[in-house]
Design an enzyme around this catalytic site. Structure first.
Site, PDB file in Angstrom:
ATOM      1  CE1 TYR A  86      -4.168  -1.536  -0.339  1.00  0.00           C
ATOM      2  CE2 TYR A  86      -2.959  -3.270   1.054  1.00  0.00           C
ATOM      3  CZ  TYR A  86      -4.113  -2.837   0.232  1.00  0.00           C
ATOM      4  OH  TYR A  86      -4.962  -3.807   0.093  1.00  0.00           O
ATOM      5  NE  ARG A 144      -3.003  -0.213  -4.904  1.00  0.00           N
ATOM      6  CZ  ARG A 144      -4.070  -0.887  -4.274  1.00  0.00           C
ATOM      7  NH1 ARG A 144      -3.851  -1.830  -3.548  1.00  0.00           N
ATOM      8  NH2 ARG A 144      -5.280  -0.486  -4.606  1.00  0.00           N
ATOM      9  CG  ASN A 152     -11.780   2.837  -8.319  1.00  0.00           C
ATOM     10  OD1 ASN A 152     -12.023   1.703  -8.269  1.00  0.00           O
ATOM     11  ND2 ASN A 152     -11.936   3.548  -9.424  1.00  0.00           N
ATOM     12  CG  ASP A 204      -7.992   6.053  -7.901  1.00  0.00           C
ATOM     13  OD1 ASP A 204      -8.906   6.909  -7.738  1.00  0.00           O
ATOM     14  OD2 ASP A 204      -8.021   5.080  -8.488  1.00  0.00           O
ATOM     15  CG  HIS A 261     -14.105  -1.391  -1.584  1.00  0.00           C
ATOM     16  ND1 HIS A 261     -13.996  -2.085  -2.853  1.00  0.00           N
ATOM     17  CD2 HIS A 261     -15.121  -1.886  -0.886  1.00  0.00           C
ATOM     18  CE1 HIS A 261     -15.044  -2.772  -2.975  1.00  0.00           C
ATOM     19  NE2 HIS A 261     -15.790  -2.817  -1.897  1.00  0.00           N
ATOM     20  CB  SER A 291     -15.097  -7.301 -12.946  1.00  0.00           C
ATOM     21  OG  SER A 291     -14.624  -7.313 -11.412  1.00  0.00           O
ATOM     22  CG  ASN A 301     -17.014  -3.021 -17.421  1.00  0.00           C
ATOM     23  OD1 ASN A 301     -16.368  -2.288 -16.841  1.00  0.00           O
ATOM     24  ND2 ASN A 301     -16.435  -4.197 -17.829  1.00  0.00           N
ATOM     25  CB  ALA A 319     -14.149   4.567 -18.370  1.00  0.00           C
TER      26      ALA A 319
HETATM   27  C1  BJW Z   1     -12.347  -0.744 -18.044  1.00  0.00           C
HETATM   28  C2  BJW Z   1     -11.375   0.106 -18.749  1.00  0.00           C
HETATM   29  C3  BJW Z   1     -11.567   1.226 -19.394  1.00  0.00           C
HETATM   30  C4  BJW Z   1     -10.808  -1.865 -17.915  1.00  0.00           C
HETATM   31  N1  BJW Z   1     -12.793   1.654 -19.396  1.00  0.00           N
HETATM   32  N2  BJW Z   1     -13.786  -0.137 -18.547  1.00  0.00           N
HETATM   33  C5  BJW Z   1     -19.969 -14.851  -2.020  1.00  0.00           C
HETATM   34  C6  BJW Z   1     -20.999 -14.128  -2.276  1.00  0.00           C
HETATM   35  C7  BJW Z   1     -21.303 -12.945  -2.017  1.00  0.00           C
HETATM   36  C8  BJW Z   1     -20.342 -12.041  -0.796  1.00  0.00           C
HETATM   37  C9  BJW Z   1     -19.167 -13.305  -0.742  1.00  0.00           C
HETATM   38  C10 BJW Z   1     -19.413 -14.455  -1.229  1.00  0.00           C
HETATM   39  N3  BJW Z   1     -17.975 -14.660  -0.931  1.00  0.00           N
HETATM   40  C11 BJW Z   1     -17.347 -13.764  -0.246  1.00  0.00           C
HETATM   41  C12 BJW Z   1     -18.189 -12.986  -0.249  1.00  0.00           C
HETATM   42  C13 BJW Z   1     -17.646 -11.387   0.307  1.00  0.00           C
HETATM   43  C14 BJW Z   1     -16.522 -10.674  -0.303  1.00  0.00           C
HETATM   44  C15 BJW Z   1     -16.618 -10.854  -1.824  1.00  0.00           C
HETATM   45  O1  BJW Z   1     -17.401 -10.309  -2.548  1.00  0.00           O
HETATM   46  N4  BJW Z   1     -15.957 -11.981  -2.430  1.00  0.00           N
HETATM   47  C16 BJW Z   1     -15.901 -12.197  -3.817  1.00  0.00           C
HETATM   48  C17 BJW Z   1     -14.578 -12.684  -4.059  1.00  0.00           C
HETATM   49  C18 BJW Z   1     -17.097 -13.020  -4.310  1.00  0.00           C
HETATM   50  N5  BJW Z   1     -16.690  -9.424  -0.002  1.00  0.00           N
HETATM   51  C19 BJW Z   1     -16.529  -8.731   1.057  1.00  0.00           C
HETATM   52  O2  BJW Z   1     -15.666  -9.485   1.928  1.00  0.00           O
HETATM   53  C20 BJW Z   1     -16.736  -7.280   1.198  1.00  0.00           C
HETATM   54  N6  BJW Z   1     -17.211  -7.267   2.530  1.00  0.00           N
HETATM   55  C21 BJW Z   1     -18.408  -7.601   2.951  1.00  0.00           C
HETATM   56  O3  BJW Z   1     -19.050  -8.529   2.110  1.00  0.00           O
HETATM   57  O4  BJW Z   1     -18.907  -7.421   4.239  1.00  0.00           O
HETATM   58  C22 BJW Z   1     -20.155  -8.116   4.527  1.00  0.00           C
HETATM   59  C23 BJW Z   1     -21.313  -7.461   3.878  1.00  0.00           C
HETATM   60  C24 BJW Z   1     -22.474  -8.041   3.929  1.00  0.00           C
HETATM   61  C25 BJW Z   1     -23.528  -7.457   3.369  1.00  0.00           C
HETATM   62  C26 BJW Z   1     -23.633  -6.077   3.147  1.00  0.00           C
HETATM   63  C27 BJW Z   1     -22.457  -5.386   3.227  1.00  0.00           C
HETATM   64  C28 BJW Z   1     -21.391  -6.062   3.816  1.00  0.00           C
HETATM   65  C29 BJW Z   1     -15.469  -6.376   1.254  1.00  0.00           C
HETATM   66  C30 BJW Z   1     -14.924  -6.380   0.020  1.00  0.00           C
HETATM   67  C31 BJW Z   1     -13.580  -5.699  -0.239  1.00  0.00           C
HETATM   68  C32 BJW Z   1     -12.990  -5.569  -1.594  1.00  0.00           C
HETATM   69  N7  BJW Z   1     -11.658  -4.964  -1.284  1.00  0.00           N
HETATM   70  C33 BJW Z   1     -10.919  -4.835  -2.574  1.00  0.00           C
HETATM   71  C34 BJW Z   1      -9.392  -4.531  -2.263  1.00  0.00           C
HETATM   72  C35 BJW Z   1      -9.358  -3.127  -1.929  1.00  0.00           C
HETATM   73  C36 BJW Z   1      -8.143  -2.775  -1.420  1.00  0.00           C
HETATM   74  C37 BJW Z   1      -7.058  -2.598  -2.698  1.00  0.00           C
HETATM   75  O5  BJW Z   1      -7.257  -1.719  -3.515  1.00  0.00           O
HETATM   76  O6  BJW Z   1      -6.098  -3.265  -2.534  1.00  0.00           O
HETATM   77  O7  BJW Z   1     -11.493  -3.829  -3.608  1.00  0.00           O
HETATM   78  S1  BJW Z   1     -10.917  -6.349  -3.598  1.00  0.00           S
HETATM   79  C38 BJW Z   1     -10.731  -5.314  -5.348  1.00  0.00           C
HETATM   80  O8  BJW Z   1     -11.897  -5.597  -5.873  1.00  0.00           O
HETATM   81  C39 BJW Z   1     -11.096  -3.909  -4.655  1.00  0.00           C
HETATM   82  C40 BJW Z   1     -12.126  -3.521  -5.938  1.00  0.00           C
HETATM   83  O9  BJW Z   1     -12.510  -2.403  -5.336  1.00  0.00           O
HETATM   84  C41 BJW Z   1     -12.936  -4.592  -6.107  1.00  0.00           C
HETATM   85  C42 BJW Z   1     -13.727  -4.439  -7.088  1.00  0.00           C
HETATM   86  O10 BJW Z   1     -12.804  -4.595  -8.286  1.00  0.00           O
HETATM   87  P1  BJW Z   1     -13.141  -3.763  -9.518  1.00  0.00           P
HETATM   88  O11 BJW Z   1     -13.256  -2.292  -9.212  1.00  0.00           O
HETATM   89  O12 BJW Z   1     -14.262  -4.256 -10.396  1.00  0.00           O
HETATM   90  O13 BJW Z   1     -11.936  -4.160 -10.639  1.00  0.00           O
HETATM   91  P2  BJW Z   1     -11.595  -5.525 -11.800  1.00  0.00           P
HETATM   92  O14 BJW Z   1     -10.229  -5.169 -11.955  1.00  0.00           O
HETATM   93  O15 BJW Z   1     -12.229  -6.492 -11.185  1.00  0.00           O
HETATM   94  O16 BJW Z   1     -12.531  -4.838 -12.778  1.00  0.00           O
HETATM   95  C43 BJW Z   1     -12.323  -3.719 -13.638  1.00  0.00           C
HETATM   96  C44 BJW Z   1     -13.251  -3.792 -14.828  1.00  0.00           C
HETATM   97  O17 BJW Z   1     -12.951  -2.559 -15.572  1.00  0.00           O
HETATM   98  C45 BJW Z   1     -13.330  -4.806 -15.828  1.00  0.00           C
HETATM   99  O18 BJW Z   1     -14.681  -5.305 -16.054  1.00  0.00           O
HETATM  100  C46 BJW Z   1     -12.704  -4.200 -17.200  1.00  0.00           C
HETATM  101  O19 BJW Z   1     -13.137  -4.818 -18.080  1.00  0.00           O
HETATM  102  C47 BJW Z   1     -13.127  -2.853 -16.926  1.00  0.00           C
HETATM  103  N8  BJW Z   1     -12.106  -2.073 -17.668  1.00  0.00           N
HETATM  104  N9  BJW Z   1     -10.244  -0.932 -18.429  1.00  0.00           N
HETATM  105  C48 BJW Z   1     -13.978   1.015 -18.979  1.00  0.00           C
HETATM  106  N10 BJW Z   1     -10.621   1.844 -19.829  1.00  0.00           N
END
Ligand code: BJW
Length: 237
Positions: free
Chosen positions: A54, A57, A94, A96, A111, A180, A204, A222
């Site tokens: 971190y 980053r 995000n 950032d 997040h 995603s 997306n 985007a």
């Molecule tokens: C473009 C582009 C361009 C590229 N133009 N587009 C089963 C079911 C439901 C939930 C769970 C489950 N098992 C476990 C869970 C819970 C878990 C979870 O979801 N796990 C999954 C793996 C299934 N979630 C949690 O633990 C969360 N907390 C939680 O659920 O608490 C309980 C609760 C219950 C009920 C209500 C509320 C709460 C916490 C999640 C924390 C996520 N943290 C991270 C890390 C942050 C730190 C860091 O940055 O290092 O957050 S993980 C990472 O993924 C980060 C992001 O914010 C997050 C999402 O990723 P994102 O932004 O979608 O990125 P990408 O890379 O996946 O996608 C990019 C997209 O852009 C792609 O589609 C490309 O095509 C596109 N793209 N270039 C437009 N130019």
């Protein structure tokens, strides 16, 4: 015309600024699997690895700038009415600060933020710009070396869920940009918006896991799609 808008952004909106996304081809994030660094267990197991990840980053933020998509959303925020005449909430996954620097004000970082540190002793969150691997003390309780990145890791509760839930329940239009749809609860917002009777739009690069849930999906960068959409919304005002 849609008057109450909730916008969700993900890593894709910052990709054209040079910030890597999480789930591109090899699923790596600067050499680390996100699962190896983005959990409380990983932090307990190897705090130095996670702090360095971190710290790097946070430092990298100085090398990137908001792009046309961030600026377009800031223009929409500035122009869109508030109160009886409309609402707007930008929810970003995000960590950032590119939306902030572009000028978005009605903004939530669900997040967490790279430029914030969280004290594991007293729970205070404070703006933080320096490396956390260096000796430090908590600005709130003064205890030494208790700060961790103010980031929501897997298994932790995202920030401001009450505000987000009520904004989605009241919205007419939900727009998802550059995510995603792989991580919950954000991946479920489109379903909540549909249940509230809102129109749902995905912008997306490519079809995502959530695409079938949206009433409309546009695919492309985007930096092109978001300014086009924003200009159309502003023209309707
Ligand atoms: C473009 C582009 C361009 C590229 N133009 N587009 C089963 C079911 C439901 C939930 C769970 C489950 N098992 C476990 C869970 C819970 C878990 C979870 O979801 N796990 C999954 C793996 C299934 N979630 C949690 O633990 C969360 N907390 C939680 O659920 O608490 C309980 C609760 C219950 C009920 C209500 C509320 C709460 C916490 C999640 C924390 C996520 N943290 C991270 C890390 C942050 C730190 C860091 O940055 O290092 O957050 S993980 C990472 O993924 C980060 C992001 O914010 C997050 C999402 O990723 P994102 O932004 O979608 O990125 P990408 O890379 O996946 O996608 C990019 C997209 O852009 C792609 O589609 C490309 O095509 C596109 N793209 N270039 C437009 N130019």
């Amino acid at each position: 015309m849609a008057r109450r808008i909730v916008i969700l952004t993900g890593a894709g909106i910052s990709a054209e600024s040079g910030v890597p996304t999480f789930r591109a081809a090899d699923g790596l994030w600067e050499g680390h699997r996100v699962e190896d660094v983005a959990t409380p267990q990983a932090f307990r197991r190897n705090p130095a690895l996670v702090q360095r990840f971190y710290d790097d980053r946070r430092a990298f933020l100085g090398q990137v700038q908001p792009n046309a998509a961030h600026h377009a959303l800031a223009r929409l925020d500035a122009a869109w009415p508030t109160g009886d005449r409309g609402e707007l909430l930008l929810v970003t996954q995000n960590v950032d600060d590119l939306h902030d620097r572009a000028g978005s004000r009605r903004l939530l970082h669900m997040h967490g933020e790279l430029l914030s540190a969280l004290c594991t002793a007293c729970g205070a969150a404070r703006r933080w710009e320096r490396p956390l691997l260096q000796p430090h003390s908590c600005p709130a309780c003064a205890r030494p070396d208790t700060l961790r990145p103010d980031i929501v890791w897997f298994g932790e509760m995202p920030y401001q869920m009450e505000r987000i839930t009520s904004a989605i329940a009241a919205c007419d239009l939900f727009v998802s940009i550059g995510t995603s749809g792989a991580v919950y609860p954000a991946a479920g917002f489109v379903q909540w918006a549909r249940e509230a009777g809102a129109e749902t739009l995905e912008l997306n690069l490519e079809p995502s896991a959530g695409t079938p849930m949206f009433s409309e999906a546009r695919h492309g960068p985007a930096g092109t799609l978001v300014p086009q959409w924003v200009e159309a919304m502003l023209a309707e005002l």
